[in-house]
Every structure is written in C-alpha cells, then in structure tokens.
Design an enzyme around this catalytic site. Structure first.
Site, PDB file in Angstrom:
ATOM      1  CG  HIS A 306       3.054   3.702   2.684  1.00  0.00           C
ATOM      2  ND1 HIS A 306       4.086   3.085   3.351  1.00  0.00           N
ATOM      3  CD2 HIS A 306       2.957   3.115   1.476  1.00  0.00           C
ATOM      4  CE1 HIS A 306       4.603   2.171   2.560  1.00  0.00           C
ATOM      5  NE2 HIS A 306       3.932   2.151   1.421  1.00  0.00           N
ATOM      6  CG  ASP A 363      -1.365   2.272  -5.410  1.00  0.00           C
ATOM      7  OD1 ASP A 363      -0.865   1.879  -6.470  1.00  0.00           O
ATOM      8  OD2 ASP A 363      -1.260   1.659  -4.334  1.00  0.00           O
TER       9      ASP A 363
END
Ligand code: CMC
Length: 428
Positions: A306, A363
């Site tokens: 991320h 996700d």
C-alpha cells in the site's frame, strides 16, 4: 509561533511555512514557491504531496490507524450500519435517529432508476464489464436528472447524494442481472440498503432470495471498510474532476473508472484470479511470490502492499476476522481461504516483503468474503465502488464548499525535443 523551513535557492533564503495537521503530521507549504523562485517541485505519482487539507479521514500508515471523522474504523464493526457511516462521512457527524430515518426514507424514495436509464441495459452486451456499465450509467444520470447538475442549496445536494448512493445499488444489481440474462428485479422499499441489493441481485420472479442477518451484516461491514480512504487514486480523481466544477455525477463516474484498475479497486478480482491459479496447480504459492519479486515483470502480489500503510492495513485485519466468523456461521469452507492464509504466512516471512513493509491490504480478504456471500467475481470491484461512493461524495462536497478551492492543474518538467521546424509531409 508557526514553524518554518528555510530553502536556499540561488543564494537567496526563502522561508516556507510548515502546516501541522490535527494529529501532528507536518507539511511544507510550497503554494508560493513558483511565484517567488520560478521553481516547481517534481513529485511523480504525488507520493510526497498533500493536495488538500481535509477533515474527512485520518490515516497513520506507520501505525495502521484509520479513522472516519475521528472515529476509529474498528468502532463500526459491532453493529455495522453502512448508511450511518455514509451520513457521517458526508455531513461530518453521526446522524441523530431522526436524521438517520430521514436519510433512509430519502434513499428509499430514490431507489428506482428512471425507466429510460433502465431500458439502456437491454442494449448492453451480456458480457460487458459491470464497471464499464457502472461508470457509464452514473455519467448518464446527468441526462436523466438535469436538475441536479448545480448543487448550490443543501437540499439539492442531499437529494443528489441520496440519488447516487441509492441508485448505484440498483445499477449494480441490474448490471449483474444483465450478465446473467435474467429479468431485472425492482427494489423492495421494505428492505434495508444491503438486503435490497441482495434482493435485486438474487431474487427471481416468484422466488424471494432469503437474506440471512450474517450476510447482511457482512455486507454492511464490507461497504463501511471501503467507504473512504482519504486521497486514494479514485478519490483524488473525483476531486480533480470536481475541481473544474464538473457535476457530482460526472465526477463520481470518473472515480469508478479510476477504481477499476488492478492496482486499485480491481485488485480484489486479481487476488481471486491468483488464488484460483494456485488452486488449479498452474503455479504454486512460492512461484507466485517469486514472480512478484521479479523487477522486470509487471506481475504484483495482488492484495499486498500500500502507498500509505507500512504496517498492517487495519481493514485487512477486520476482513480476515470477518471471513473466519462468516465461514463458521454459514458452515462453509473455501479452499481459496486456506491458500490465502498459506500465501500470507509465506509473504510475512519473506525478506523482500518484510524489508519493503508489504502487508495484506483490504483487497486480500474481501474477495474471499464476497465469494462466500455468493457474489460473482466480476462484481467485486463494483461492490468496492458502492462502498466508496459516500467517500467520493464527501470529498467532492468538501472541495465544492471550500471558498479557496482552485482548479487542479499540476505542472510538469518538459523533457521533449527542443524547438524545431515543421517539415512538410513530402519532405519527410
Ligand atoms: N508485489 C510485489 N512488489 C511490490 C508490491 C506487490 N504487491 N507492492 C509493492 N511492491 C514493491 C515495489 O515494486 C517497490 O519495490 P522497489 O522498492 O524494489 O522498487 C516497493 O515494494 C515499494 O512499493 P511502494 O512504493 O510501497 O508501492 P506503490 O506505492 O508504488 O504502490 C500499490 C502501491 C498498492 C499499487 C502496490 O503495493 C501494489 O501494486 N499492490 C498490489 C495491488 C493491490 O493489491 N492494490 C490494492 C491496494 S489497497 C486498496 C486500494 O487502494 O484499492
């Protein structure tokens, strides 16, 4: 006294103010840099640039903290209520019971699609990607609801927001029905937000889909966890489009397009593809990890890493726990969950990922949970979009209401050819 930084350019000292956020995060204010020095700053992909001041969401990526309007994300998990969170993000405060009831009524009043919009679904190819349908239909709302192109009164803004939040669910369900060659099922005003989506997706004529409280709660939670994430790619897109004073429908449609990409919301589809390939024996978990480490390959370990989190993504922790709970409650198993756990275990021990602080993101487990709830893979990113919509709307409004807001217009460093002469085609 306010803090300043000193920049020395061409022997001249320039003072740059340092802005401090609520949680102590510091940012160098360079808004006058070019006019004072002729210099721009170069920050491709904006990894070091705060493009706005915002009161909506706080993230501390080092500590794995995520808060909506000051409230830690973990506090929404007990009795998850997506509509309450949508109101919080957009208005700034948790709704009173009257406000919540009014908002619910407004959503119910706006759940149907204009028949003209509904008819368009009949002309869309069955295999059309639902994200393309979603983006096109949100944009098309501007044709059918032209009274909401200018939102200068609070009443019109609230109604436009409710229309989007309510209809996005109807559009999502219709796009799924289209892909299955099934007739549309109209929304049922007696059902709450998530139950209504499940009803429109899965009920068939004369057979009502049975909604369990476990699945309804899990859906609320998934939407809440996706509801906002400050200046992510799609939200930054919504703000950029909105900065030209483009309407809310057009701005959110652009957000859907940005979200679609596999490095952003589309990663939830890629994760399942990756886990399926491992299950089918096409590659082992170890092969997958090795491929992701190849510097010259475009392959990534989807569901990991991320831009902001350099620690566990708090949404991934909640989703992992929710997966365990829902699987137990529904008495189901999924080999992909076992493969995901094994992959995670290997990744967390691998120096490549450890050194780069790459942890599971939102996700990684969301697709496995959505699968368990019967949601087909091609609808995963659409579910992300339904969840993210309140965040996009909140950011669009924050920017729209900011008297100091200007059109977003970055600079560049031109590195192309120097001045040269035009050569007529017959002389080339
Ligand atoms: N697999 C392999 N290597 C990775 C991955 C990954 N998933 N993520 C980052 N890296 C590497 C990256 O190549 C870089 O290596 P090096 O230092 O050798 O150049 C290093 O780790 C640092 O990367 P970064 O600067 O933290 O990554 P970024 O900010 O450019 O990209 C990202 C962030 C999310 C696009 C990236 O981590 C990624 O591609 N992840 C896989 C896709 C994914 O799961 N996306 C969903 C993100 S969360 C929800 C959302 O925003 O939609």
């Amino acid at each position: 006294m306010s803090e300043k930084a000193i920049l020395v350019v061409d022997g001249q000292q320039i003072e740059l103010p340092i802005i401090t956020g609520t949680e102590g995060e510091r940012s160098l204010d360079i808004s006058n840099l070019r006019s004072r020095t002729g210099l721009t700053t170069c920050d491709p992909s904006l990894g070091n640039t705060a493009t706005c001041k915002s009161e909506i969401t706080f993230i501390d990526g080092e500590k794995g903290i995520l808060r909506y309007r000051g409230i830690p994300i973990e506090e929404f998990t007990e009795n998850p209520n997506f509509i309450e969170v949508a109101w919080l993000l957009i208005s700034g405060n948790l709704p009173s019971s009257e406000e919540l009831a009014e908002f619910r009524d407004l959503l119910t009043a706006n759940e149907l699609l204009h028949e003209g919009l509904r008819h368009q679904f009949q002309h869309i190819p069955v295999e059309a990607p639902p994200m393309a349908i979603l983006s096109a239909t949100l944009s098309n709302m501007a044709c059918f609801y032209p009274g909401f192109l200018s939102l200068d009164t609070p009443g019109t803004f609230n109604e436009a927001a409710a229309r989007l939040i309510s209809k996005v669910r109807t559009i999502a369900a219709y796009s799924y029905r289209r892909s299955q060659g099934l007739p549309v099922v109209y929304p049922d005003p007696s059902l709450r937000y998530c139950a209504n989506l499940l009803h429109m997706m899965f009920s068939i004529p004369y057979q009502q889909y049975v909604i369990t409280p476990e699945i309804e709660d899990a859906f609320n939670l998934i939407f809440i966890l996706h509801a906002d994430h400050e200046q992510n790619c799609s939200t930054a897109t919504v703000r950029t489009v909105g900065s030209s004073r483009a309407n809310l429908f057009a701005s959110c449609a652009a957000g859907v397009s940005a979200l679609w990409g596999p490095l952003h919301g589309g990663a939830n589809v890629e994760v399942i593809g990756m886990l399926e390939r491992i299950r089918a024996g096409g590659m082992s978990a170890e092969d997958c990890i090795a491929a992701a480490k190849q510097r010259d390959s475009k392959f990534r370990l989807f569901g990991f890493g991320h831009r902001v989190y350099k620690n566990y993504d708090p949404r991934a922790i909640i989703l992992q726990q929710t997966c365990d709970r829902v699987f137990t409650q529904l008495k189901i198993t999924d080999p992909l969950l076992d493969i995901a756990r094994k992959l995670e275990e290997l990744v967390l021990k691998d120096p490549y990922f450890v050194d780069r602080h790459l942890y599971p993101n939102v996700d990684f487990y969301s697709g496995i949970l959505l699968r368990a709830m019967g949601i087909p893979t091609n609808m995963f990113t659409v579910c992300f979009a339904i969840g993210r919509l309140p965040g996009w709307i909140a950011h669009w409004k924050e920017q729209h209401d900011d008297p100091g807001s200007r059109i977003t217009r970055p600079r560049q460093v031109y590195v192309g050819s120097g001045k040269r002469k035009y050569v007529p085609v017959e002389e080339r």
